[in-house]
Scaffold this motif. Structure first.
Motif, PDB file in Angstrom:
ATOM      1  N   ASN A  16       0.810  -1.229   0.000  1.00 34.22           N
ATOM      2  CA  ASN A  16       0.000   0.000   0.000  1.00 34.22           C
ATOM      3  C   ASN A  16       0.844   1.281   0.000  1.00 34.22           C
ATOM      4  N   PRO A  17       1.497   1.672  -1.079  1.00 34.25           N
ATOM      5  CA  PRO A  17       1.342   1.089  -2.422  1.00 34.25           C
ATOM      6  C   PRO A  17       2.206  -0.149  -2.640  1.00 34.25           C
ATOM      7  N   GLY A  18       1.735  -0.933  -3.600  1.00 30.79           N
ATOM      8  CA  GLY A  18       2.406  -2.153  -3.988  1.00 30.79           C
ATOM      9  C   GLY A  18       1.531  -2.896  -4.976  1.00 30.79           C
ATOM     10  N   PRO A  19       1.805  -4.167  -5.208  1.00 33.37           N
ATOM     11  CA  PRO A  19       0.928  -4.952  -6.078  1.00 33.37           C
ATOM     12  C   PRO A  19      -0.474  -5.004  -5.456  1.00 33.37           C
ATOM     13  N   GLY A  20      -1.492  -4.905  -6.292  1.00 34.08           N
ATOM     14  CA  GLY A  20      -2.853  -4.886  -5.762  1.00 34.08           C
ATOM     15  C   GLY A  20      -3.817  -5.587  -6.681  1.00 34.08           C
ATOM     16  N   GLY A  21      -5.046  -5.708  -6.207  1.00 33.94           N
ATOM     17  CA  GLY A  21      -6.080  -6.333  -7.019  1.00 33.94           C
ATOM     18  C   GLY A  21      -7.457  -6.050  -6.466  1.00 33.94           C
ATOM     19  N   PHE A  39      -2.909  -5.667 -10.348  1.00 32.78           N
ATOM     20  CA  PHE A  39      -2.160  -4.509 -10.854  1.00 32.78           C
ATOM     21  C   PHE A  39      -0.769  -4.508 -10.239  1.00 32.78           C
ATOM     22  N   ARG A  40       0.202  -4.019 -11.010  1.00 31.80           N
ATOM     23  CA  ARG A  40       1.597  -4.044 -10.569  1.00 31.80           C
ATOM     24  C   ARG A  40       1.879  -3.128  -9.387  1.00 31.80           C
ATOM     25  N   PHE A  41       1.330  -1.917  -9.402  1.00 29.96           N
ATOM     26  CA  PHE A  41       1.661  -0.932  -8.374  1.00 29.96           C
ATOM     27  C   PHE A  41       0.461  -0.019  -8.174  1.00 29.96           C
ATOM     28  N   THR A  42      -0.149  -0.075  -6.998  1.00 24.41           N
ATOM     29  CA  THR A  42      -1.378   0.668  -6.747  1.00 24.41           C
ATOM     30  C   THR A  42      -1.599   0.777  -5.243  1.00 24.41           C
ATOM     31  N   THR A  43      -2.760   1.271  -4.837  1.00 21.39           N
ATOM     32  CA  THR A  43      -3.097   1.374  -3.418  1.00 21.39           C
ATOM     33  C   THR A  43      -4.388   0.603  -3.121  1.00 21.39           C
ATOM     34  N   ASN A  44      -4.584   0.349  -1.850  1.00 19.28           N
ATOM     35  CA  ASN A  44      -5.778  -0.349  -1.400  1.00 19.28           C
ATOM     36  C   ASN A  44      -7.051   0.420  -1.788  1.00 19.28           C
ATOM     37  N   ASN A  45      -7.092   1.720  -1.505  1.00 25.16           N
ATOM     38  CA  ASN A  45      -8.299   2.497  -1.817  1.00 25.16           C
ATOM     39  C   ASN A  45      -8.591   2.505  -3.311  1.00 25.16           C
ATOM     40  N   ARG A  46      -7.558   2.557  -4.138  1.00 24.44           N
ATOM     41  CA  ARG A  46      -7.779   2.524  -5.589  1.00 24.44           C
ATOM     42  C   ARG A  46      -8.389   1.191  -5.999  1.00 24.44           C
ATOM     43  N   MET A  47      -7.936   0.116  -5.379  1.00 21.68           N
ATOM     44  CA  MET A  47      -8.467  -1.199  -5.740  1.00 21.68           C
ATOM     45  C   MET A  47      -9.897  -1.389  -5.224  1.00 21.68           C
ATOM     46  N   GLU A  48     -10.185  -0.835  -4.051  1.00 19.17           N
ATOM     47  CA  GLU A  48     -11.569  -0.872  -3.548  1.00 19.17           C
ATOM     48  C   GLU A  48     -12.489  -0.174  -4.551  1.00 19.17           C
ATOM     49  N   LEU A  49     -12.073   0.985  -5.003  1.00 20.46           N
ATOM     50  CA  LEU A  49     -12.862   1.776  -5.940  1.00 20.46           C
ATOM     51  C   LEU A  49     -12.898   1.137  -7.326  1.00 20.46           C
TER      52      LEU A  49
END
Length: 154
Positions: A16-21, A39-49
């Protein structure tokens, strides 16, 4: 017989940030569909959304009532408490994050009658737990794609 569309979503980020889904489970009566992507590099909130956005983008029928269950208070509060309306009016002034995804959500949301329901994460909601497995498996998997709108530190 009338059914309502029920959507469960969850997001995950390793670091967070890091690999996400994200993970999505959609239910219409007895029918169930699942979606996930890493996703290769993202945040938890971005993945929730992103989970909410992809669920809405997958729908072909508009103007239907739907309920979205999420363990993200960030999403529930931003929409149900109308914080998002204020962010849009001020063009996300003051460093509000994820403008690209919020604008994408907002445009989609106008085609539906959406009710968000918060559920406790990692608890006794089987569908939320399934979404968590989908999201974390996607984050840990191969074939991760770029989160094009993510700007580190913003």
């Amino acid at each position: 017989m009338s059914h309502q569309l029920i959507i469960y979503t969850d997001g995950s980020s390793r670091g967070n940030p890091g690999p996400g889904g994200y993970g999505i489970v959609m239910q219409w009566g007895e029918q169930t569909k699942e979606f996930s992507q890493g996703f290769r590099f993202t945040t938890n909130n971005r993945m929730e959304l992103m989970g909410v956005i992809v669920a809405l983008e997958s729908l072909t029928k508009k103007n239907i009532p739907l309920t979205i269950y999420t363990d993200s208070q960030y999403i529930v509060n931003s929409v149900e408490k109308r914080w998002l309306d204020g962010w849009i009016k001020t063009d996300f002034k003051g460093g509000k994050k994820n403008k690209d995804l919020w604008l994408r959500y907002y445009k989609l949301s106008r085609d539906f009658k959406i009710k968000f329901v918060w559920v406790k994460g990692h608890a006794n909601n089987a569908m939320n737990n399934r979404c968590d497995i989908l999201a974390t498996t996607a984050a840990d998997g191969k074939g991760l794609i770029e989160d094009v709108g993510y700007i580190p530190g913003s």
